[in-house]
Design a protein around this motif. Structure first.
Motif, short mmCIF file in Angstrom:
data_model
loop_
_atom_site.label_atom_id
_atom_site.label_comp_id
_atom_site.label_asym_id
_atom_site.label_seq_id
_atom_site.Cartn_x
_atom_site.Cartn_y
_atom_site.Cartn_z
N MET A 1 22.59 1.71 1.55
CA MET A 1 22.43 1.78 3.00
C MET A 1 21.29 2.73 3.34
O MET A 1 21.22 3.84 2.84
CB MET A 1 23.73 2.29 3.65
CG MET A 1 23.68 2.31 5.16
SD MET A 1 25.26 2.89 5.88
CE MET A 1 25.19 4.62 5.42
N ARG A 5 20.10 3.20 9.37
CA ARG A 5 21.10 2.26 9.85
C ARG A 5 22.14 2.97 10.71
O ARG A 5 22.75 3.94 10.30
CB ARG A 5 21.77 1.55 8.68
CG ARG A 5 22.80 0.52 9.12
CD ARG A 5 23.32 -0.26 7.94
NE ARG A 5 22.28 -1.13 7.41
CZ ARG A 5 22.30 -1.67 6.20
NH1 ARG A 5 23.30 -1.40 5.38
NH2 ARG A 5 21.32 -2.45 5.79
N ASN A 29 21.05 -4.87 12.30
CA ASN A 29 21.15 -4.06 11.09
C ASN A 29 22.08 -2.87 11.23
O ASN A 29 21.93 -1.85 10.55
CB ASN A 29 19.77 -3.58 10.60
CG ASN A 29 19.78 -3.22 9.13
OD1 ASN A 29 20.47 -3.85 8.33
ND2 ASN A 29 19.01 -2.20 8.76
N TYR A 30 23.06 -2.96 12.10
CA TYR A 30 24.09 -1.92 12.20
C TYR A 30 25.09 -2.06 11.05
O TYR A 30 25.27 -3.15 10.50
CB TYR A 30 24.88 -2.06 13.50
CG TYR A 30 24.27 -1.44 14.72
CD1 TYR A 30 24.91 -0.37 15.38
CD2 TYR A 30 23.09 -1.92 15.27
CE1 TYR A 30 24.39 0.17 16.53
CE2 TYR A 30 22.56 -1.38 16.42
CZ TYR A 30 23.21 -0.32 17.05
OH TYR A 30 22.68 0.23 18.20
N GLU A 31 25.77 -0.98 10.77
CA GLU A 31 27.00 -1.02 10.00
C GLU A 31 28.14 -1.04 11.02
O GLU A 31 28.24 -0.14 11.85
CB GLU A 31 27.11 0.22 9.11
CG GLU A 31 28.37 0.29 8.26
CD GLU A 31 28.41 1.56 7.43
OE1 GLU A 31 29.45 2.25 7.44
OE2 GLU A 31 27.39 1.87 6.77
N ASP A 58 26.17 -3.45 -0.16
CA ASP A 58 25.60 -3.30 1.19
C ASP A 58 26.49 -3.96 2.24
O ASP A 58 26.01 -4.47 3.24
CB ASP A 58 24.19 -3.91 1.23
CG ASP A 58 23.41 -3.44 2.44
OD1 ASP A 58 23.63 -2.30 2.89
OD2 ASP A 58 22.59 -4.22 2.95
N ARG A 60 28.37 -4.54 5.40
CA ARG A 60 28.12 -3.90 6.69
C ARG A 60 29.19 -4.16 7.74
O ARG A 60 29.08 -3.69 8.86
CB ARG A 60 26.75 -4.35 7.23
CG ARG A 60 25.59 -3.84 6.38
CD ARG A 60 24.26 -4.06 7.04
NE ARG A 60 23.91 -5.47 7.13
CZ ARG A 60 23.76 -6.12 8.29
NH1 ARG A 60 23.92 -5.50 9.43
NH2 ARG A 60 23.43 -7.40 8.29
#
Length: 343
Positions: A1, A5, A29-31, A58, A60
């Motif tokens: 990450m 982010r 592209n957020y978590e 990765d 998310r």
């Protein structure tokens, strides 16, 4: 990450708005972290298509068991996740049901907000907070309604949301939180709950067209509403938290339609004469009706650059097409694909 982010925490992630918001944030592209209640069966249909390979380092989208009635759990989660943004969409959100379950509605729609705000304060997480407010706050106040219009809720749901509105504003002023209220007018989609009036209409049109249903029973057809398209409205939610200063905003189309107008378009799109199939049932009337809700979104247009592109007639056709396809796809996975937003 990557360090750039951002993290978002969404309550009500399995609902209509929560699922579209999760899609939007993942596309940015957020978590994304979502709160779900533990139950004997899964209720994640609206977000199943967003799951990633759990072995992918990765990943998310992460779901966490919890409940808005449990303040300790909320505080613990926020300390563990450390979100940059919180979107409080979880609630008992059906207006008619709130008359049958007023205490439950007060608890899940009103008191839950103070628990989450307290969790933000107690955890010390420096994040931005979005509260899902509603046009039902205005109730009996004549339209058009904007951020300065007096409130006059006409249901236990509206009253509970009024508490949430004011406690969010109070925490903003008392503790300096970046906390905003999004006063959203009716916004619908193929993911709308099946008991809400628009989805009830479009499901019936699809079922009658398919020959598996004969009649649709309705209450007040003269109620005036401002109906928009849900994927465009979650974009507005996100924009509120990107502003330099926390402010409350109305999101609406500014256009009015009656329930009858929506019904006529939906049935015509399905090739049906609505008058042959629709019956009146007084059980669907509310003890206190809200006659007209029409929003003025000019502040959001000016300060956020937010605008809608889908009107109520186009929305009805989108939803009918999706419900017809859903009937044809029974037994196979189905998920609607939102139109690209021009907001």
């Amino acid at each position: 990450m990557t360090s750039e982010r951002r993290k978002a925490f969404i309550t009500g992630i399995t609902g209509q708005d929560g699922s579209y918001l999760a899609e939007l944030l993942l596309s940015k592209n957020y978590e994304v972290h979502g709160l779900i209640r533990r139950s004997s069966s899964f209720n994640t249909e609206r977000i199943d298509h967003l799951y990633q390979d759990p072995h992918d380092p990765d990943v998310r989208l992460q779901l966490h068991y919890g409940d808005l009635s449990d303040g300790v759990r909320l505080t613990t989660l926020l300390r563990d996740i450390e979100p940059d943004e919180i979107y409080n969409l979880g609630a008992q959100s059906h207006v008619r049901v709130s008359f049958d379950e007023p205490v439950h509605t007060a608890e899940t729609t009103g008191a839950s907000t103070i628990r989450l705000l307290e969790a933000v304060r107690q955890s010390g997480v420096g994040c931005k907070f979005y509260q899902a407010s509603t046009s039902e706050l205005f109730g009996a106040t004549p339209p058009p309604q904007n951020e300065s219009t007096p409130f006059y809720p006409r249901s236990p749901y509206g009253v509970a949301k009024l508490y949430s509105y004011w406690i969010t504003k109070n925490y903003r002023e008392a503790y300096g939180l970046f906390a905003v209220n999004g006063i959203l007018f009716n916004h619908e989609s193929p993911r709308r709950g099946e008991t809400f009036v628009t989805r009830k209409i479009t499901r019936a049109a699809a079922a009658i067209k398919a020959g598996v249903q004969d009649h649709l029973y309705m209450g007040n057809l003269d109620a005036v509403r401002d109906w928009g398209y849900a994927p465009e409205y979650v974009e507005g939610m996100w924009r509120m938290l990107q502003a330099d200063e926390p402010e409350d905003f109305v999101l609406a189309t500014g256009q009015e339609s009656t329930v009858r107008d929506f019904l006529i378009v939906a049935f015509e799109h399905a090739g049906l004469d609505w008058e042959k199939h629709v019956r009146f049932d007084p059980r669907y009337l509310r003890p206190t009706e809200v006659d007209a809700l029409i929003g003025d979104p000019s502040k959001a247009a000016e300060k956020l650059g937010w605008r809608t592109s889908v009107n109520s007639a186009e929305l009805a056709r989108i939803m009918v097409d999706a419900d017809i396809e859903r009937l044809e796809c029974q037994g196979r996975p189905y998920i609607d694909t939102p139109r690209p937003s021009t907001a």
